[in-house]
Design an enzyme around this catalytic site. Structure first.
Site, PDB file in Angstrom:
ATOM      1  N   SER A   7      -3.809   4.748   7.438  1.00 54.56           N
ATOM      2  CA  SER A   7      -2.791   5.015   6.546  1.00 54.56           C
ATOM      3  C   SER A   7      -2.379   6.608   6.837  1.00 54.56           C
ATOM      4  CB  SER A   7      -3.326   4.856   5.256  1.00 54.56           C
ATOM      5  OG  SER A   7      -2.181   5.716   4.145  1.00 54.56           O
ATOM      6  N   HIS A  32       0.094   2.285   8.727  1.00 58.48           N
ATOM      7  CA  HIS A  32       0.440   1.919   7.290  1.00 58.48           C
ATOM      8  C   HIS A  32       1.147   3.123   6.582  1.00 58.48           C
ATOM      9  CE1 HIS A  32      -0.599  -0.134   3.283  1.00 58.48           C
ATOM     10  NE2 HIS A  32      -0.645   1.052   2.894  1.00 58.48           N
ATOM     11  N   ASP A  34       2.662   4.802   3.503  1.00 61.53           N
ATOM     12  CA  ASP A  34       2.687   4.887   1.895  1.00 61.53           C
ATOM     13  C   ASP A  34       3.786   5.534   1.282  1.00 61.53           C
ATOM     14  OD1 ASP A  34       0.279   3.320   1.109  1.00 61.53           O
ATOM     15  OD2 ASP A  34      -0.753   4.931   2.189  1.00 61.53           O
ATOM     16  N   MET A  36       5.810   6.939  -2.038  1.00 55.25           N
ATOM     17  CA  MET A  36       5.340   6.916  -3.627  1.00 55.25           C
ATOM     18  C   MET A  36       6.574   7.730  -4.320  1.00 55.25           C
ATOM     19  SD  MET A  36       1.574   8.059  -3.348  1.00 55.25           S
ATOM     20  CE  MET A  36       0.338   7.177  -2.320  1.00 55.25           C
ATOM     21  N   HIS A  65       4.427   0.454   2.521  1.00 62.03           N
ATOM     22  CA  HIS A  65       3.601   0.042   1.282  1.00 62.03           C
ATOM     23  C   HIS A  65       4.581   0.570   0.262  1.00 62.03           C
ATOM     24  CE1 HIS A  65      -0.016   0.140  -1.448  1.00 62.03           C
ATOM     25  NE2 HIS A  65       1.032  -0.549  -2.054  1.00 62.03           N
ATOM     26  N   MET A  67       5.354   1.837  -2.802  1.00 60.14           N
ATOM     27  CA  MET A  67       4.860   2.062  -4.422  1.00 60.14           C
ATOM     28  C   MET A  67       5.983   2.823  -5.433  1.00 60.14           C
ATOM     29  SD  MET A  67       1.135   3.292  -3.377  1.00 60.14           S
ATOM     30  CE  MET A  67       1.558   3.626  -1.877  1.00 60.14           C
ATOM     31  N   MET A 136      -4.914  -4.048  -3.692  1.00 57.86           N
ATOM     32  CA  MET A 136      -5.412  -2.812  -3.908  1.00 57.86           C
ATOM     33  C   MET A 136      -6.968  -2.627  -4.324  1.00 57.86           C
ATOM     34  SD  MET A 136      -2.510  -0.727  -3.232  1.00 57.86           S
ATOM     35  CE  MET A 136      -3.785   0.508  -3.126  1.00 57.86           C
ATOM     36  N   GLY A 141      -1.725   5.520  -5.667  1.00 56.29           N
ATOM     37  CA  GLY A 141      -1.297   6.946  -5.785  1.00 56.29           C
ATOM     38  C   GLY A 141      -1.877   8.058  -5.013  1.00 56.29           C
ATOM     39  N   PHE A 142      -3.049   7.839  -4.484  1.00 51.41           N
ATOM     40  CA  PHE A 142      -3.814   8.866  -3.826  1.00 51.41           C
ATOM     41  C   PHE A 142      -4.737   8.253  -2.799  1.00 51.41           C
ATOM     42  CE2 PHE A 142      -2.659   9.958  -8.227  1.00 51.41           C
ATOM     43  CZ  PHE A 142      -2.154  11.418  -8.009  1.00 51.41           C
ATOM     44  N   GLY A 143      -4.811   9.115  -1.582  1.00 54.22           N
ATOM     45  CA  GLY A 143      -5.872   8.659  -0.854  1.00 54.22           C
ATOM     46  C   GLY A 143      -7.091   9.261  -1.203  1.00 54.22           C
ATOM     47  N   GLY A 144      -8.347   8.666  -0.542  1.00 53.59           N
ATOM     48  CA  GLY A 144      -9.533   9.455  -0.523  1.00 53.59           C
ATOM     49  C   GLY A 144     -10.189   9.054  -2.019  1.00 53.59           C
ATOM     50  N   ASP A 174      -6.556  -2.358   0.727  1.00 57.17           N
ATOM     51  CA  ASP A 174      -5.941  -1.015   0.862  1.00 57.17           C
ATOM     52  C   ASP A 174      -6.727  -0.282  -0.227  1.00 57.17           C
ATOM     53  OD1 ASP A 174      -4.398   1.160   1.131  1.00 57.17           O
ATOM     54  OD2 ASP A 174      -2.445   0.378   0.404  1.00 57.17           O
ATOM     55  N   GLY A 176     -10.063   2.966  -0.259  1.00 54.51           N
ATOM     56  CA  GLY A 176     -11.531   3.312  -0.225  1.00 54.51           C
ATOM     57  C   GLY A 176     -12.063   2.570   0.929  1.00 54.51           C
ATOM     58  N   GLY A 196      -7.362   5.229   5.351  1.00 51.56           N
ATOM     59  CA  GLY A 196      -6.863   6.753   5.281  1.00 51.56           C
ATOM     60  C   GLY A 196      -7.599   7.775   5.677  1.00 51.56           C
TER      61      GLY A 196
HETATM   62  C1  DX5 Z   1      -3.262   4.515  -1.872  1.00 48.01           C
HETATM   63  C2  DX5 Z   1      -2.743   3.938  -0.772  1.00 48.01           C
HETATM   64  C3  DX5 Z   1      -3.444   3.910   0.317  1.00 48.01           C
HETATM   65  C4  DX5 Z   1      -4.338   4.982   0.866  1.00 48.01           C
HETATM   66  C5  DX5 Z   1      -5.436   4.683   1.374  1.00 48.01           C
HETATM   67  O1  DX5 Z   1      -2.201   4.445  -2.981  1.00 48.01           O
HETATM   68  O2  DX5 Z   1      -1.881   2.839  -1.004  1.00 48.01           O
HETATM   69  O3  DX5 Z   1      -2.643   3.105   1.508  1.00 48.01           O
HETATM   70  O4  DX5 Z   1      -3.502   5.808   1.664  1.00 48.01           O
HETATM   71  O5  DX5 Z   1      -6.060   5.877   1.599  1.00 48.01           O
HETATM   72  P1  DX5 Z   1      -7.854   5.791   1.648  1.00 48.01           P
HETATM   73  O6  DX5 Z   1      -8.304   4.909   2.736  1.00 48.01           O
HETATM   74  O7  DX5 Z   1      -8.065   7.117   1.876  1.00 48.01           O
HETATM   75  O8  DX5 Z   1      -8.341   5.032   0.312  1.00 48.01           O
HETATM   76 ZN    ZN Z   2      -0.972   1.669   1.023  1.00 46.60          ZN
END
Ligand code: DX5
Ligand code: ZN
Length: 222
Positions: A7, A32, A34, A36, A65, A67, A136, A141-144, A174, A176, A196
């Site tokens: 991602s 991928h 994202d 938003m 994706h 969102m 999901m 909304g957020f990575g990590g 998608d 974690g 990601g």
């Molecule tokens: C979250 C995104 C994911 C995100 C995954 O809202 O849809 O695609 O980038 O990131 P990680 O792998 O860091 O959880």
């Molecule tokens: Zn995503």
């Protein structure tokens, strides 16, 4: 063996061209992306100009994706920008079946995403019509963020339903996902792993992609 979809949300945006260079040469199967809007999710990422720029820099399938609220308004635009797959959220689509038709009409693969609290049965009546279900495993909304383990139960239920209907629908997980859980997730039946932070925060991101692939081929049930 699961497909691996890094991602781009977690990439270094100052060096996006270089990131795409290594990604393109890596064992990644899809990229991928994202999108938003600050309304469907409490964050704003990137949109059409970034997607078209990425399209010019890679030949890998672009898994977009969305969102965003009212995704049906932007289906054609994202397709023109180069999306191969367009995934919309079931929670953002009161007329989900119509949106899926619209995605197919412009020649993209159609994906439907489910938030962690949304039951898999909410898409049973469109399962025959979708190419990808994006489950999901964090709140979008957020990575990590941390993987929500309850997702594995939903994953097994969905995979069993897909098998019982003899469908080819791909199930994507998608949020974690990383080296610590890739084996368990693919063992539970996931076809695509989005990652990601696990990829981009590592000094050897291409190595992580390779390891994720290896882990996902050594499937085991638990
Ligand atoms: C979250 C995104 C994911 C995100 C995954 O809202 O849809 O695609 O980038 O990131 P990680 O792998 O860091 O959880
Ligand atoms: Zn995503």
């Amino acid at each position: 063996m699961a497909l691996i979809a890094p991602s781009l949300l977690s990439c270094d945006f100052l060096r996006i061209g270089e990131e795409l260079k290594w990604l393109d040469q890596s064992e990644a199967d899809w990229i991928h992306l994202d999108v938003m809007d600050g309304r469907f999710v409490p964050n704003i990422s990137f949109g059409l100009p970034v997607i078209s720029a990425v399209r010019r820099a890679t030949s890998k399938p672009m898994d977009v994706h969305l969102m965003i609220v009212e995704p049906e308004k932007y289906v054609e635009a994202f397709r023109e920008a180069g999306a191969d797959h367009l995934t919309v959220h079931v929670e953002a689509c009161p007329h989900l079946h119509r949106v899926i038709q619209k995605i197919h009409a412009c020649g993209a693969k159609a994906g439907v995403a489910l938030n962690p609290h949304t039951p898999v049965s909410s898409l049973y009546d469109v399962l025959e019509d979708v190419d990808i279900v994006c489950m999901m495993s964090v709140n979008p909304g957020f990575g990590g963020q941390k993987f929500i383990y309850r997702t594995l139960e939903k994953l097994r239920t969905l995979v069993a339903e897909i098998h019982s209907r003899n469908l080819n629908t791909l199930v994507e997980i998608d949020g974690g996902v990383g080296l610590q859980n890739a084996e368990v997730i693919s063992g539970a039946g996931a076809d695509v792993l989005v990652a990601g932070n696990a990829v981009f925060a590592d000094p050897d991101p291409a190595g992580v992609v390779r390891q994720l692939r290896q882990l996902s081929s050594a499937r085991f049930e638990f």
